[in-house]
Design a protein around this motif. Structure first.
Motif, mmCIF file in Angstrom:
data_model
loop_
_atom_site.group_PDB
_atom_site.id
_atom_site.type_symbol
_atom_site.label_atom_id
_atom_site.label_comp_id
_atom_site.label_asym_id
_atom_site.label_seq_id
_atom_site.Cartn_x
_atom_site.Cartn_y
_atom_site.Cartn_z
ATOM 1 N N GLY A 133 0.809 -1.212 0.000
ATOM 2 C CA GLY A 133 0.000 0.000 0.000
ATOM 3 C C GLY A 133 0.843 1.264 0.000
ATOM 4 N N GLU A 134 0.309 2.320 -0.591
ATOM 5 C CA GLU A 134 1.092 3.555 -0.720
ATOM 6 C C GLU A 134 1.141 4.382 0.564
ATOM 7 O OE1 GLU A 134 -2.165 6.558 -2.797
ATOM 8 O OE2 GLU A 134 -0.757 5.462 -4.062
ATOM 9 N N ASN A 135 0.273 4.086 1.517
ATOM 10 C CA ASN A 135 0.219 4.856 2.758
ATOM 11 C C ASN A 135 0.380 3.956 3.974
ATOM 12 O OD1 ASN A 135 -0.521 7.175 1.231
ATOM 13 N ND2 ASN A 135 -2.630 6.448 1.208
ATOM 14 N N LEU A 136 0.935 4.534 5.049
ATOM 15 C CA LEU A 136 0.903 3.868 6.345
ATOM 16 C C LEU A 136 -0.112 4.586 7.203
ATOM 17 C CD1 LEU A 136 4.482 2.892 7.602
ATOM 18 C CD2 LEU A 136 2.700 1.464 6.613
ATOM 19 N N ALA A 137 -0.982 3.823 7.819
ATOM 20 C CA ALA A 137 -2.015 4.363 8.703
ATOM 21 C C ALA A 137 -1.589 4.154 10.145
ATOM 22 C CB ALA A 137 -3.335 3.649 8.442
ATOM 23 N N VAL A 138 -1.740 5.180 10.963
ATOM 24 C CA VAL A 138 -1.477 5.069 12.398
ATOM 25 C C VAL A 138 -2.799 4.763 13.090
ATOM 26 C CG1 VAL A 138 -0.706 6.257 14.488
ATOM 27 C CG2 VAL A 138 0.406 6.756 12.291
ATOM 28 N N PHE A 139 -2.880 3.603 13.732
ATOM 29 C CA PHE A 139 -4.078 3.241 14.479
ATOM 30 C C PHE A 139 -4.059 3.828 15.884
ATOM 31 C CE2 PHE A 139 -4.566 -0.952 11.946
ATOM 32 C CZ PHE A 139 -5.151 -0.258 10.906
ATOM 33 N N GLY A 140 -2.894 3.869 16.479
ATOM 34 C CA GLY A 140 -2.815 4.383 17.835
ATOM 35 C C GLY A 140 -1.402 4.760 18.210
ATOM 36 N N LEU A 141 -1.291 5.812 18.976
ATOM 37 C CA LEU A 141 -0.033 6.262 19.567
ATOM 38 C C LEU A 141 -0.329 6.416 21.050
ATOM 39 C CD1 LEU A 141 2.856 7.387 19.494
ATOM 40 C CD2 LEU A 141 1.884 9.601 18.836
ATOM 41 N N ASP A 142 0.215 5.514 21.859
ATOM 42 C CA ASP A 142 -0.112 5.445 23.282
ATOM 43 C C ASP A 142 1.147 5.568 24.125
ATOM 44 O OD1 ASP A 142 -2.279 4.298 21.894
ATOM 45 O OD2 ASP A 142 -2.437 2.554 23.176
ATOM 46 N N VAL A 143 1.087 6.382 25.150
ATOM 47 C CA VAL A 143 2.121 6.423 26.184
ATOM 48 C C VAL A 143 1.385 6.485 27.518
ATOM 49 C CG1 VAL A 143 4.036 7.734 27.194
ATOM 50 C CG2 VAL A 143 3.825 7.566 24.694
ATOM 51 N N ILE A 144 1.758 5.597 28.439
ATOM 52 C CA ILE A 144 1.048 5.589 29.712
ATOM 53 C C ILE A 144 1.238 6.942 30.416
ATOM 54 C CG2 ILE A 144 1.017 3.080 29.952
ATOM 55 C CD1 ILE A 144 3.273 3.288 31.945
ATOM 56 N N PRO A 145 0.227 7.385 31.142
ATOM 57 C CA PRO A 145 0.226 8.747 31.700
ATOM 58 C C PRO A 145 1.475 9.148 32.489
ATOM 59 C CG PRO A 145 -1.948 7.790 31.904
ATOM 60 C CD PRO A 145 -1.050 6.694 31.397
ATOM 61 N N ALA A 146 2.044 8.270 33.269
ATOM 62 C CA ALA A 146 3.210 8.619 34.092
ATOM 63 C C ALA A 146 4.432 8.995 33.253
ATOM 64 C CB ALA A 146 3.560 7.457 35.022
ATOM 65 N N TYR A 147 4.442 8.638 31.959
ATOM 66 C CA TYR A 147 5.599 8.894 31.097
ATOM 67 C C TYR A 147 5.316 9.922 30.001
ATOM 68 C CZ TYR A 147 7.876 4.988 33.370
ATOM 69 O OH TYR A 147 8.451 4.163 34.302
ATOM 70 N N ARG A 148 4.171 10.570 30.063
ATOM 71 C CA ARG A 148 3.831 11.565 29.044
ATOM 72 C C ARG A 148 4.629 12.843 29.235
ATOM 73 N NH1 ARG A 148 -2.666 10.443 28.928
ATOM 74 N NH2 ARG A 148 -2.481 8.393 27.952
ATOM 75 N N LYS A 149 4.654 13.636 28.168
ATOM 76 C CA LYS A 149 5.329 14.949 28.149
ATOM 77 C C LYS A 149 6.834 14.831 28.381
ATOM 78 C CE LYS A 149 1.221 17.588 29.287
ATOM 79 N NZ LYS A 149 0.823 17.806 27.929
ATOM 80 N N GLN A 150 7.393 13.699 27.914
ATOM 81 C CA GLN A 150 8.838 13.479 27.985
ATOM 82 C C GLN A 150 9.415 13.157 26.611
ATOM 83 O OE1 GLN A 150 10.241 11.124 31.403
ATOM 84 N NE2 GLN A 150 8.127 11.101 32.151
#
Length: 162
Positions: A84-101
Motif C-alpha cells: 500500500g502507498e500509505n501507512l495508517a497510524v491506528f494508535g499512539l499510546d504512552v502511559i500517563p506517568a511517562y507523558r510529556k517526555q
C-alpha cells in the motif's frame, strides 16, 4: 529525560500492549487484545513499542491505499495491503506517568522513518480536535472532520506527505 528504547513488537508483548491501550483510550475506542494479536501477527513491521524496564508506549498501524482511515481498518487485518502507498497510524499510546517526555514523539519519528524507508507516499491518522496541533507539529495536514465514527467520537483526518 528518561532513557527509552524503541523496538519492534513481539508476541510476548501482547498482554502489556493491551494494558497500555486500555489505560490510554476510553473503552469504546480502545483496541481489544484480540485485535492486537492479529495486528502483531499480520503487520509486526508497523508496530513499535517504547520500553524502559517495562513497556510504556506503542504505535501501530497498517499499509493501505486509502487516503484516509475508515473504521473497518481498525478491526479487519485482511485490509492490510503490504504494498500500500500509505501507512495508517491506528494508535499512539504512552502511559500517563511517562507523558510529556518526548516518548510519543520518538515513536512517531520512528514510524515516519519506517514509512520513508519502505517507500510510502503518506502517513495518515485520525485524531481528536485537541490533538490536531500536536500532529501538525510533525508536519501533518488537517484535512477536516473524518468520516470515521470509531468509538462514537468525532475525529479529524490528518495526512503527512512524505
Amino acid at each position: 529525560m528518561i532513557k527509552v528504547t524503541i523496538r519492534g513488537v513481539r508476541l510476548e508483548d501482547l498482554d502489556r500492549v493491551a494494558e497500555i491501550e486500555a489505560v490510554c483510550f476510553p473503552a469504546a475506542e480502545a483496541a481489544p487484545r484480540k485485535s492486537f494479536k492479529e495486528r502483531i501477527t499480520t503487520f509486526p513491521e508497523y508496530f513499535l513499542v517504547a520500553e524502559t524496564d517495562d513497556l510504556i508506549g506503542l504505535i501501530n498501524g497498517c499499509a493501505t491505499n486509502s487516503p484516509v482511515i475508515y473504521d473497518e481498518l481498525f478491526h479487519n487485518t485482511s485490509l492490510h495491503i503490504p504494498a500500500g502507498e500509505n501507512l495508517a497510524v491506528f494508535g499512539l499510546d504512552v502511559i500517563p506517568a511517562y507523558r510529556k517526555q518526548g516518548i510519543a514523539a520518538q515513536l512517531m519519528h520512528h514510524f515516519i522513518q519506517i514509512a520513508k524507508n519502505t517507500g510510502r507516499k503518506r502517513v495518515i491518522l485520525t485524531c481528536k480536535h485537541e490533538l490536531v496541533h500536536y500532529y501538525e507539529s510533525f508536519g501533518y495536514r488537517n484535512n477536516g472532520i473524518s468520516g470515521s465514527t470509531h468509538g462514537g467520537s468525532q475525529w479529524f483526518d490528518m495526512t503527512l506527505v512524505l
